[in-house]
Every structure is written in structure tokens, then in C-alpha cells.
Write an enzyme that holds these catalytic residues in place. Structure first.
Site, PDB file in Angstrom:
ATOM      1  N   ALA A  53       0.824  -1.216   0.000  1.00 38.24           N
ATOM      2  CA  ALA A  53       0.000   0.000   0.000  1.00 38.24           C
ATOM      3  C   ALA A  53       0.854   1.262   0.000  1.00 38.24           C
ATOM      4  CB  ALA A  53      -0.927   0.011   1.209  1.00 38.24           C
ATOM      5  N   GLY A  55       6.241   1.290   5.848  1.00 41.42           N
ATOM      6  CA  GLY A  55       7.189   0.366   5.220  1.00 41.42           C
ATOM      7  C   GLY A  55       7.300   0.574   3.724  1.00 41.42           C
ATOM      8  N   CYS A  56       6.180   0.766   3.061  1.00 42.31           N
ATOM      9  CA  CYS A  56       6.184   0.946   1.608  1.00 42.31           C
ATOM     10  C   CYS A  56       6.831   2.268   1.226  1.00 42.31           C
ATOM     11  CB  CYS A  56       4.765   0.847   1.059  1.00 42.31           C
ATOM     12  SG  CYS A  56       4.048  -0.797   1.336  1.00 42.31           S
ATOM     13  N   THR A  57       6.654   3.279   2.057  1.00 45.12           N
ATOM     14  CA  THR A  57       7.312   4.562   1.812  1.00 45.12           C
ATOM     15  C   THR A  57       8.821   4.407   1.947  1.00 45.12           C
ATOM     16  OG1 THR A  57       5.391   5.817   2.532  1.00 45.12           O
ATOM     17  CG2 THR A  57       7.525   6.952   2.616  1.00 45.12           C
ATOM     18  N   ALA A  68      10.118   2.540  -1.141  1.00 46.61           N
ATOM     19  CA  ALA A  68      10.084   3.371  -2.347  1.00 46.61           C
ATOM     20  C   ALA A  68      11.158   4.455  -2.293  1.00 46.61           C
ATOM     21  CB  ALA A  68       8.703   3.992  -2.525  1.00 46.61           C
TER      22      ALA A  68
END
EC number: 1.11.1.24
Length: 151
Positions: free
Chosen positions: A37, A42-44, A47
Site C-alpha cells: 500500500a 514500510g512501503c514509503t 520506495a
């Protein structure tokens, strides 16, 4: 998916709703990574790690594509907020995620759930899987990947 497999073809919309295909990268290496998401911690982190290492990866002839089940509008906010400089693709039906083995049963907080399995693949110049990594950690993953690829 495993090394030596043919990477499943896809065409998905990016944050600006432009179609992006794996075949657009024919003849060069590309990292395709799947994440749960946009705009979550974590995804930030993951990325931004790819963003911060993109120049070195590009110099080594490797492009990067991120794919999540988020809609293009949310991806556009993610791209703008975090100044992401590589494509973020939308797979809300989870078709590509499933084809690549990046959606299915996983353990979360001790329970089995269906969801996105954080995964990273290196596709070679011929469209074959060179590296397949499942259940990767968001933090430290890009540094480890660079070490593994000698980049």
C-alpha cells in the site's frame, strides 16, 4: 516465479493513468517490485530507498518499477509526496500481483491472511526472471539487493 522463468507480461496504469508495459523495458534489465500500500511507513521507506539508489541502478543499466493494488489517484499522491522518480503502477484487480506470485496467503501478526506479498524481481534483457525474492523486508532491502547485484 523462479530464476529462468519467463516474466509474465503486463500493461498497467501509472500514477498519471498512462499505460506502462513490461515490454517497454525489452532489451534492458528492470527491477519489478510489489508492495502492499502506497503511503504506509514500510512501503514509503522501500520506495524512497529505491528513489535514493536509482541513479546507481540506472548507471548499471537497471530500471525500477513499483506495483501495488492502489488506484492511480493514490499513487499520484505518493509520487508527489515522496518525489518518486520511477513508475508506480496500479493493479487494483491484483491480476499481475497474482500472476507473479506476489498475492496470496501470508502470515501477518501470527495469522494467515490473503494479501500482497512484498516481492522483488530482476527481469533480464530477454524478459526472463534473473532474481526472485519473496517476503522481503522494506527496510534494508535495496541495500541488500545492490550488494547481491554488485551495484
Amino acid at each position: 516465479m523462479a530464476p529462468g522463468d519467463k516474466a509474465p507480461a503486463f500493461t498497467l496504469l501509472d500514477a498519471e493513468e498512462n499505460p506502462v508495459s513490461l515490454s517497454d523495458y525489452a532489451g534492458r534489465k528492470v527491477i519489478v517490485y510489489f508492495y502492499p500500500a502506497a503511503m504506509t511507513p514500510g512501503c514509503t521507506k522501500q520506495a524512497c530507498d529505491f528513489r535514493d539508489n536509482l541513479a546507481e541502478l540506472n548507471e548499471a543499466g537497471i530500471a525500477v518499477i513499483g506495483i501495488s493494488p492502489d488506484k492511480p489517484a493514490k499513487l499520484a499522491k505518493f509520487v508527489d509526496r515522496d518525489a518518486l522518480t520511477f513508475p508506480q503502477l496500479s493493479d487494483p484487480e491484483k491480476k499481475v500481483l497474482t500472476e507473479w506470485g506476489a498475492f496470496g496467503e501470508k502470515m501477518m501478526y501470527g495469522k494467515v491472511v490473503n494479501g500482497v506479498i512484498r516481492s522483488t524481481f530482476l527481469v533480464d534483457e530477454n524478459g526472463d526472471i534473473e532474481v526472485a525474492q519473496y517476503n522481503v523486508r522494506a527496510t534494508g532491502h535495496v541495500a541488500k539487493l545492490r550488494r547481491d547485484l554488485s551495484v
